[in-house]
Design a protein around this motif. Structure first.
Motif, PDB file in Angstrom:
ATOM      1  N   ASP A 196      -4.646  12.604  77.540  1.00  0.00           N
ATOM      2  CA  ASP A 196      -5.298  11.394  78.048  1.00  0.00           C
ATOM      3  C   ASP A 196      -6.212  10.721  77.031  1.00  0.00           C
ATOM      4  O   ASP A 196      -6.245   9.490  76.932  1.00  0.00           O
ATOM      5  N   ARG A 197      -6.951  11.516  76.243  1.00  0.00           N
ATOM      6  CA  ARG A 197      -7.990  10.946  75.394  1.00  0.00           C
ATOM      7  C   ARG A 197      -7.599  10.842  73.921  1.00  0.00           C
ATOM      8  O   ARG A 197      -8.233  10.111  73.167  1.00  0.00           O
ATOM      9  N   MET A 198      -6.558  11.581  73.512  1.00  0.00           N
ATOM     10  CA  MET A 198      -6.154  11.567  72.109  1.00  0.00           C
ATOM     11  C   MET A 198      -4.812  10.871  71.906  1.00  0.00           C
ATOM     12  O   MET A 198      -4.269  10.890  70.794  1.00  0.00           O
ATOM     13  N   HIS A 199      -4.271  10.308  72.957  1.00  0.00           N
ATOM     14  CA  HIS A 199      -3.016   9.531  72.885  1.00  0.00           C
ATOM     15  C   HIS A 199      -1.802  10.386  72.540  1.00  0.00           C
ATOM     16  O   HIS A 199      -0.774   9.859  72.128  1.00  0.00           O
ATOM     17  N   MET A 200      -1.921  11.701  72.723  1.00  0.00           N
ATOM     18  CA  MET A 200      -0.836  12.599  72.325  1.00  0.00           C
ATOM     19  C   MET A 200       0.065  12.880  73.530  1.00  0.00           C
ATOM     20  O   MET A 200       0.197  14.018  73.990  1.00  0.00           O
ATOM     21  N   GLU A 201       0.693  11.814  74.026  1.00  0.00           N
ATOM     22  CA  GLU A 201       1.503  11.932  75.237  1.00  0.00           C
ATOM     23  C   GLU A 201       2.655  12.920  75.072  1.00  0.00           C
ATOM     24  O   GLU A 201       3.125  13.496  76.046  1.00  0.00           O
ATOM     25  N   GLU A 202       3.121  13.120  73.832  1.00  0.00           N
ATOM     26  CA  GLU A 202       4.265  14.004  73.605  1.00  0.00           C
ATOM     27  C   GLU A 202       3.843  15.342  72.994  1.00  0.00           C
ATOM     28  O   GLU A 202       4.654  16.042  72.382  1.00  0.00           O
ATOM     29  N   VAL A 203       2.564  15.714  73.146  1.00  0.00           N
ATOM     30  CA  VAL A 203       2.085  16.969  72.574  1.00  0.00           C
ATOM     31  C   VAL A 203       2.885  18.139  73.137  1.00  0.00           C
ATOM     32  O   VAL A 203       3.307  18.145  74.291  1.00  0.00           O
ATOM     33  N   SER A 204       3.101  19.124  72.273  1.00  0.00           N
ATOM     34  CA  SER A 204       3.957  20.259  72.629  1.00  0.00           C
ATOM     35  C   SER A 204       3.184  21.565  72.483  1.00  0.00           C
ATOM     36  O   SER A 204       2.363  21.717  71.576  1.00  0.00           O
ATOM     37  N   VAL A 232      11.503  23.205  65.415  1.00  0.00           N
ATOM     38  CA  VAL A 232      10.221  22.796  65.997  1.00  0.00           C
ATOM     39  C   VAL A 232      10.045  21.286  65.833  1.00  0.00           C
ATOM     40  O   VAL A 232       9.666  20.574  66.769  1.00  0.00           O
ATOM     41  N   GLY A 233      10.341  20.780  64.632  1.00  0.00           N
ATOM     42  CA  GLY A 233      10.239  19.344  64.390  1.00  0.00           C
ATOM     43  C   GLY A 233      11.244  18.541  65.193  1.00  0.00           C
ATOM     44  O   GLY A 233      10.927  17.467  65.722  1.00  0.00           O
ATOM     45  N   GLU A 234      12.470  19.057  65.308  1.00  0.00           N
ATOM     46  CA  GLU A 234      13.490  18.386  66.109  1.00  0.00           C
ATOM     47  C   GLU A 234      13.058  18.258  67.569  1.00  0.00           C
ATOM     48  O   GLU A 234      13.290  17.239  68.221  1.00  0.00           O
ATOM     49  N   THR A 235      12.432  19.319  68.063  1.00  0.00           N
ATOM     50  CA  THR A 235      12.064  19.352  69.479  1.00  0.00           C
ATOM     51  C   THR A 235      11.023  18.284  69.816  1.00  0.00           C
ATOM     52  O   THR A 235      11.001  17.770  70.935  1.00  0.00           O
ATOM     53  N   ILE A 236      10.175  17.927  68.856  1.00  0.00           N
ATOM     54  CA  ILE A 236       9.203  16.848  69.113  1.00  0.00           C
ATOM     55  C   ILE A 236       9.608  15.557  68.400  1.00  0.00           C
ATOM     56  O   ILE A 236       8.793  14.686  68.133  1.00  0.00           O
ATOM     57  N   HIS A 237      10.904  15.479  68.088  1.00  0.00           N
ATOM     58  CA  HIS A 237      11.538  14.225  67.642  1.00  0.00           C
ATOM     59  C   HIS A 237      10.968  13.698  66.328  1.00  0.00           C
ATOM     60  O   HIS A 237      10.794  12.490  66.152  1.00  0.00           O
ATOM     61  N   TYR A 238      10.707  14.592  65.377  1.00  0.00           N
ATOM     62  CA  TYR A 238      10.257  14.129  64.062  1.00  0.00           C
ATOM     63  C   TYR A 238      11.350  13.304  63.382  1.00  0.00           C
ATOM     64  O   TYR A 238      12.543  13.604  63.482  1.00  0.00           O
ATOM     65  N   ARG A 269       9.052  20.551  75.824  1.00  0.00           N
ATOM     66  CA  ARG A 269       9.726  19.341  75.356  1.00  0.00           C
ATOM     67  C   ARG A 269       8.905  18.108  75.713  1.00  0.00           C
ATOM     68  O   ARG A 269       8.177  18.107  76.718  1.00  0.00           O
ATOM     69  N   PRO A 270       9.029  17.030  74.923  1.00  0.00           N
ATOM     70  CA  PRO A 270       8.244  15.817  75.196  1.00  0.00           C
ATOM     71  C   PRO A 270       8.492  15.213  76.576  1.00  0.00           C
ATOM     72  O   PRO A 270       7.610  14.568  77.132  1.00  0.00           O
ATOM     73  N   ASP A 271       9.701  15.426  77.118  1.00  0.00           N
ATOM     74  CA  ASP A 271       9.987  14.841  78.428  1.00  0.00           C
ATOM     75  C   ASP A 271       9.743  15.812  79.576  1.00  0.00           C
ATOM     76  O   ASP A 271      10.064  15.521  80.725  1.00  0.00           O
ATOM     77  N   ASP A 272       9.150  16.961  79.278  1.00  0.00           N
ATOM     78  CA  ASP A 272       8.781  17.878  80.353  1.00  0.00           C
ATOM     79  C   ASP A 272       7.697  17.251  81.223  1.00  0.00           C
ATOM     80  O   ASP A 272       6.854  16.494  80.731  1.00  0.00           O
ATOM     81  N   SER A 273       7.696  17.628  82.490  1.00  0.00           N
ATOM     82  CA  SER A 273       6.643  17.153  83.382  1.00  0.00           C
ATOM     83  C   SER A 273       5.298  17.686  82.914  1.00  0.00           C
ATOM     84  O   SER A 273       5.212  18.677  82.184  1.00  0.00           O
TER      85      SER A 273
END
Length: 543
Positions: free
Chosen positions: A323-331, A217-223, A347-351
């Motif tokens: 948009d409002r919490m800056h969590m562009e890579e939220v999963s 899970v951590g790897e998938t969001i690039h911890y 994944r973070p790079d998903d559309s």
């Protein structure tokens, strides 16, 4: 993992990865992380004002583990933990793993009969608990049930001299030999399912189950070791102790405890003061944070990622979090306690479309399929069926309940989740509801999730849940429970019908609308639709 070639037309997939599974115990992983990142901050308990580096954490974990040995506890013994989120919980999680004790997570909201059930069922020898929290008098309830729990020998209260003494214990010379006797396949944790229906069952999980799940899970969001994870979700649940604590320690990152239980302002204050890069929550938590009157005053600019899980995420809320919490890579993560818990993750790079419309694709080293609930055969992609999963993440079984284990895990090792899903051509899945939640109105299958998503687009509705209620003509009818924005006090069936005309098929428009301030919830933020149905039947006179 299967070597068979999968038919791309059918709803089945395998999560590929060049990174192998971790074949360590949790204690070995903590030691390895400490070797690499000893000076890194590992744990911050904001309300307690306490901090640990990895070097300090490992020493305190080993002291506490040695103290547990002094109590006479040995490998395989069950140790209950009953408390809200606090540093003692975190240390106990790793101390029990260090010496092969099986940690039994007790829901902080349990009352006497539920507590007694879990302690007796798991044959718990020792309980480590808070004295009290909110209106729960843990010490008093434990005193009441102890005479009826034959295996329970010791209760250690976190605020007591007994717990302080455990923490002062000299590190035992036995620890290396005990650690060498453990394997990654040993049971290490019993988690009682949240009980949205029926009596809780004790999912039994190994080091290998939960350590790998947290890691991937951590790897998938690039911890990395630079991440700081704000964890307002309960430690007693997989979300907190696996996706949170184990994802963190397997990457040399830091866990930030914002408070003993979720409060939206405390979570955002912790993000700001501790410069957190990641924030966790079920959708209702993010809804509450976004609704704070002073939301704009919090500096959340350090956030980049986080996890939403526990229940389906409304698309509108996901967009606001980005948009409002800056969590562009939220999963988004999807799974269940019995699968350690995560099976699917975005994944973070998903559309954006993928990230708001699906629960992602299979986690590395996990097999998934969507099957016809009657035949068990995979359905064609794009069709609804039951979600099943297989792999390292599937639990060892339900503690002392072979019958329930056999019902859940088939002879080929597939965990049958009871969730309805649709898989697309790229392996991404949508969860469309529970088999038990599906409403059959006049022979038409209706999935409440679809109706809920539509109701979120109503300008006065901030949250919605849809259930089926009995109807003499159609068998079932739809009832929407809705929470309204501030300043709006009522919403009628006729208004909902007018809003839905031309947008929803007529048979999908709720016949009944009920305005509420809160939904019946489990402690982890899951809506208890079984309670909603029961209350609806009574209030509508449909018994």
């Amino acid at each position: 993992m299967t070597d068979a070639v999968l038919d791309p037309e059918l709803s089945q997939d395998v999560g590929g990865s060049d990174v192998p599974l971790i074949e360590l115990t949790i204690g070995q992983q903590l030691a390895e992380t400490t070797e690499r990142f000893g000076d890194n901050e590992a744990l911050v308990d904001v309300p307690a004002g306490r901090r640990w580096t990895y070097d300090e954490l490992l020493q305190d974990v080993r002291r506490l583990a040695s103290g547990l040995l002094e109590l006479g506890l040995r490998k395989g013994d069950r140790v209950g933990i009953w408390a809200p989120n606090r540093w003692e919980w975190f240390l106990t999680q790793f101390a029990t793993a260090e010496v092969g004790l099986v940690l039994v997570n007790i829901n902080p909201s349990y009352r006497v009969h539920e507590l007694e059930y879990a302690l007796v069922k798991s044959e718990v020898r020792c309980v480590i608990a808070a004295t009290e929290f909110k209106d729960s008098k843990y010490a008093e309830m434990l005193e009441e049930v102890m005479p009826r729990c034959d295996d329970l020998e010791k209760v250690v209260l976190m605020e007591s001299d007994d717990f302080a003494a455990l923490m002062r214990t000299e590190i035992s010379p036995e620890l290396p030999a005990i650690a060498a006797s453990l394997t990654q396949h040993d049971p290490i944790n019993i988690q009682y399912t949240s009980g949205t229906t029926g009596f809780p069952k004790g999912a039994t999980l190994s080091h290998r189950n939960i350590l790998n799940n947290g890691y991937f899970v951590g790897e998938t969001i690039h911890y990395t070791d630079a991440d700081r994870v704000c964890t307002p979700v309960p430690f007693y649940h997989c979300f907190g102790m696996v996706m949170g604590n184990l994802a963190v320690i397997s990457h040399g990152a830091c866990t930030v405890i914002p408070g003993p239980a979720f409060k939206p302002d405390e979570a955002l204050k912790a993000v700001e003061s501790e410069k957190c890069t990641s924030l966790y929550g079920v959708p209702t938590m993010f809804i509450a944070e976004l609704a704070l009157p002073d939301f704009e005053s919090y500096d959340l600019s350090t956030l980049r990622t986080g996890i939403m899980a526990g229940s389906p995420c409304p698309a509108e809320i996901m967009r606001k979090v980005i948009d409002r919490m800056h969590m562009e890579e939220v999963s988004i993560c999807y799974g269940m306690t019995e699968t350690s818990p995560v099976s699917m993750q975005t994944r973070p790079d998903d559309s954006l479309e993928r990230r708001v419309g699906t629960v992602g694709r299979a986690l590395p080293h996990v097999e998934v399929k969507v099957v016809d609930p009657t035949t068990g055969d995979p359905v064609p992609r794009g069709e609804v069926g039951e979600f099943c999963t297989r792999g390292y993440s599937v639990m060892l079984g339900y503690w002392n309940d072979e019958e329930k284990t056999t019902e859940a895990i088939d002879a080929d090792g597939w965990m049958h989740t009871g969730d309805l899903a649709v898989m697309d051509e790229d392996g991404y899945a949508q969860i469309t509801g529970r088999i038990k939640d599906m409403v059959i109105r006049g022979g038409e299958n209706i999935y409440p999730r679809e109706i809920e998503e539509f109701l979120y687009t109503h300008p006065d509705i901030v949250d919605a849940q849809v259930v089926g209620v009995p109807d003499p003509k159609y068998g079932e009818e739809l009832m929407a429970w809705v929470k309204l924005r501030d300043g709006v006090s009522d919403l009628t069936e006729e208004q909902v019908r007018e809003f839905s005309e031309g947008k929803l098929s007529r048979h999908k428009i709720p016949r009944y609308v009920h305005v509420v301030d809160e939904f019946p919830m489990t402690v982890t933020g899951k809506v208890r639709k079984v309670d909603m149905r029961a209350q609806a039947v009574e209030m509508l006179g449909l018994a």
